[in-house]
Write a protein that holds these residues in place. Sequence first.
Motif, PDB file in Angstrom:
ATOM      1  N   ASP A  99       0.832  -1.211   0.000  1.00  0.00           N
ATOM      2  CA  ASP A  99       0.000   0.000   0.000  1.00  0.00           C
ATOM      3  C   ASP A  99       0.874   1.271   0.000  1.00  0.00           C
ATOM      4  OD1 ASP A  99      -2.344   1.377  -0.071  1.00  0.00           O
ATOM      5  OD2 ASP A  99      -2.667   1.321   2.106  1.00  0.00           O
ATOM      6  N   GLU A 100       1.856   1.268  -0.890  1.00  0.00           N
ATOM      7  CA  GLU A 100       2.773   2.405  -1.101  1.00  0.00           C
ATOM      8  C   GLU A 100       3.728   2.650   0.072  1.00  0.00           C
ATOM      9  OE1 GLU A 100       0.827   5.892  -2.540  1.00  0.00           O
ATOM     10  OE2 GLU A 100      -0.255   4.791  -4.087  1.00  0.00           O
ATOM     11  N   ARG A 101       3.710   1.747   1.053  1.00  0.00           N
ATOM     12  CA  ARG A 101       4.652   1.872   2.173  1.00  0.00           C
ATOM     13  C   ARG A 101       5.684   0.747   2.100  1.00  0.00           C
ATOM     14  NH1 ARG A 101       2.867   0.725   7.016  1.00  0.00           N
ATOM     15  NH2 ARG A 101       4.486   1.898   8.081  1.00  0.00           N
ATOM     16  N   VAL A 102       6.914   1.066   2.461  1.00  0.00           N
ATOM     17  CA  VAL A 102       7.938   0.019   2.538  1.00  0.00           C
ATOM     18  C   VAL A 102       7.780  -0.691   3.879  1.00  0.00           C
ATOM     19  CG1 VAL A 102      10.427  -0.379   2.794  1.00  0.00           C
ATOM     20  CG2 VAL A 102       9.593   1.159   1.002  1.00  0.00           C
ATOM     21  N   ASP A 103       7.711  -2.032   3.840  1.00  0.00           N
ATOM     22  CA  ASP A 103       7.632  -2.760   5.113  1.00  0.00           C
ATOM     23  C   ASP A 103       8.774  -3.768   5.277  1.00  0.00           C
ATOM     24  OD1 ASP A 103       6.777  -4.663   3.345  1.00  0.00           O
ATOM     25  OD2 ASP A 103       4.740  -4.801   4.129  1.00  0.00           O
ATOM     26  N   GLY A 104       9.713  -3.742   4.339  1.00  0.00           N
ATOM     27  CA  GLY A 104      10.885  -4.606   4.480  1.00  0.00           C
ATOM     28  C   GLY A 104      11.967  -4.207   3.498  1.00  0.00           C
ATOM     29  N   TYR A 105      13.197  -4.424   3.883  1.00  0.00           N
ATOM     30  CA  TYR A 105      14.353  -4.046   3.053  1.00  0.00           C
ATOM     31  C   TYR A 105      15.385  -5.154   3.140  1.00  0.00           C
ATOM     32  CZ  TYR A 105      18.819  -1.662   2.028  1.00  0.00           C
ATOM     33  OH  TYR A 105      20.049  -1.322   1.524  1.00  0.00           O
ATOM     34  N   VAL A 106      15.973  -5.486   2.001  1.00  0.00           N
ATOM     35  CA  VAL A 106      17.062  -6.479   1.999  1.00  0.00           C
ATOM     36  C   VAL A 106      18.117  -6.039   0.989  1.00  0.00           C
ATOM     37  CG1 VAL A 106      16.000  -8.015   0.258  1.00  0.00           C
ATOM     38  CG2 VAL A 106      17.582  -8.959   1.952  1.00  0.00           C
TER      39      VAL A 106
END
Length: 174
Positions: free
Chosen positions: A54-61
């Motif tokens: 929903d246009e939000r970042v919820d994880g990064y790798v």
Amino acid sequence: MTIQPVTVDNIEALTGFFGSLSERDLTFVREDLSDTAAVSALAGDPLRWVDIDDERVDGYVAVERLPGWSSHVGELRLVVDPARRGSGLGRGLAQHALTEAFKTGIRKVVVELAVDQEGAVAMFSRLGFTGEALLRDHIRDRDGHLHDLLVLAHNVDENWSTIDGVGLSDALMS
Ligand SMILES: CC(C)(COP(=O)(O)OP(=O)(O)OC[C@H]1O[C@@H](n2cnc3c(N)ncnc32)[C@H](O)[C@@H]1OP(=O)(O)O)[C@@H](O)C(=O)NCCC(=O)NCCS
């Protein structure tokens, strides 16, 4: 799960995500994240991804290729929004990063964890990582207390049967 490469289009959302994390969680990213300009420098690297919900970042790798004689080795850094943990996102991001890193010719991926991160150790172990080194008193927390650092490694050649077991082989062959 919608995993996308880090590009200029999601830098604003990524800056917001990093801004929402605790200082401890930010240590796992191990990049200069002091401002939007610093975060913008991450865009375009083929070994960095975000999960967008929903246009939000919820994880990064990210997989950072090591220099010089260790250029066949990549170091994996992973962080998931605390509110989204336990729903398979971390595993999915780690699996995606491993697959893509091996496709670029990286033969070994390592991850560094504090020894008390039992959940993360369990997750990486199920993905085929094994313990490779224990560095005593290698981490100093904000209160000045020392902790041991665990290095886990995943070697693509030695772990082919494990890769098959966790469903990575089809992706690697494509
Ligand atoms: C480690 C981290 C990425 C896991 O993300 P997550 O989205 O919660 O992980 P998942 O929901 O995909 O869980 C993956 C597996 O680990 C297990 N797991 C996750 N957290 C756990 C915990 N605290 N205790 C026990 N098991 C745990 C899950 O049960 C799951 O098991 P399965 O593979 O059998 O289904 C997340 O906790 C995080 O961002 N931690 C801070 C940063 C960090 O430690 N990064 C790793 C080093 S770079």
